[in-house]
Design a protein around this motif. Structure first.
Motif, short mmCIF file in Angstrom:
data_model
loop_
_atom_site.label_atom_id
_atom_site.label_comp_id
_atom_site.label_asym_id
_atom_site.label_seq_id
_atom_site.Cartn_x
_atom_site.Cartn_y
_atom_site.Cartn_z
N GLU A 36 0.80 -1.23 0.00
CA GLU A 36 0.00 0.00 0.00
C GLU A 36 0.84 1.28 0.00
O GLU A 36 0.37 2.32 -0.46
CB GLU A 36 -0.97 0.01 1.18
CG GLU A 36 -0.29 0.05 2.54
CD GLU A 36 -1.28 -0.04 3.69
OE1 GLU A 36 -1.21 0.83 4.57
OE2 GLU A 36 -2.09 -0.98 3.70
N VAL A 37 2.05 1.23 0.51
CA VAL A 37 2.91 2.41 0.52
C VAL A 37 3.71 2.52 -0.78
O VAL A 37 3.82 3.60 -1.37
CB VAL A 37 3.86 2.39 1.73
CG1 VAL A 37 4.86 3.53 1.67
CG2 VAL A 37 3.06 2.44 3.03
N LEU A 38 4.28 1.41 -1.22
CA LEU A 38 5.16 1.45 -2.39
C LEU A 38 4.43 1.45 -3.73
O LEU A 38 4.95 1.96 -4.72
CB LEU A 38 6.12 0.27 -2.35
CG LEU A 38 7.11 0.27 -1.18
CD1 LEU A 38 7.94 -0.99 -1.20
CD2 LEU A 38 7.97 1.51 -1.21
N ALA A 39 3.24 0.90 -3.78
CA ALA A 39 2.51 0.81 -5.05
C ALA A 39 2.32 2.17 -5.73
O ALA A 39 2.56 2.29 -6.94
CB ALA A 39 1.18 0.10 -4.86
N PRO A 40 1.89 3.21 -4.99
CA PRO A 40 1.73 4.51 -5.66
C PRO A 40 3.05 5.09 -6.18
O PRO A 40 3.08 5.75 -7.21
CB PRO A 40 1.15 5.41 -4.57
CG PRO A 40 0.59 4.50 -3.55
CD PRO A 40 1.40 3.24 -3.62
N VAL A 41 4.13 4.84 -5.46
CA VAL A 41 5.45 5.32 -5.90
C VAL A 41 5.85 4.60 -7.18
O VAL A 41 6.30 5.21 -8.15
CB VAL A 41 6.51 5.10 -4.80
CG1 VAL A 41 7.90 5.50 -5.30
CG2 VAL A 41 6.14 5.88 -3.55
#
Length: 56
Positions: A36-41
């Motif tokens: 959930e944190v890395l996916a948007p990046v």
């Protein structure tokens, strides 16, 4: 494998070469896409496989 006299394999060769590193990279990014944190990046990043290609 190597033209060096001691014939000690490189880390690249020891790890399995291009195919093994491609599998490792694919597995890593599969996990990134589910995080959930890395996916948007990752979604905003330019894919590595397109590096060096001309953008128009």
């Amino acid at each position: 494998m190597s033209s060096r006299p001691d014939a000690t394999p490189t880390v690249y060769a020891w790890r399995g070469g291009a195919q093994a590193l491609d599998r490792l990279t694919d597995a890593f990014y599969a996990h990134v896409r589910r995080d959930e944190v890395l996916a948007p990046v990752d979604a905003a990043a330019v894919p590595v496989r397109s590096w060096g290609q001309t953008r128009h």
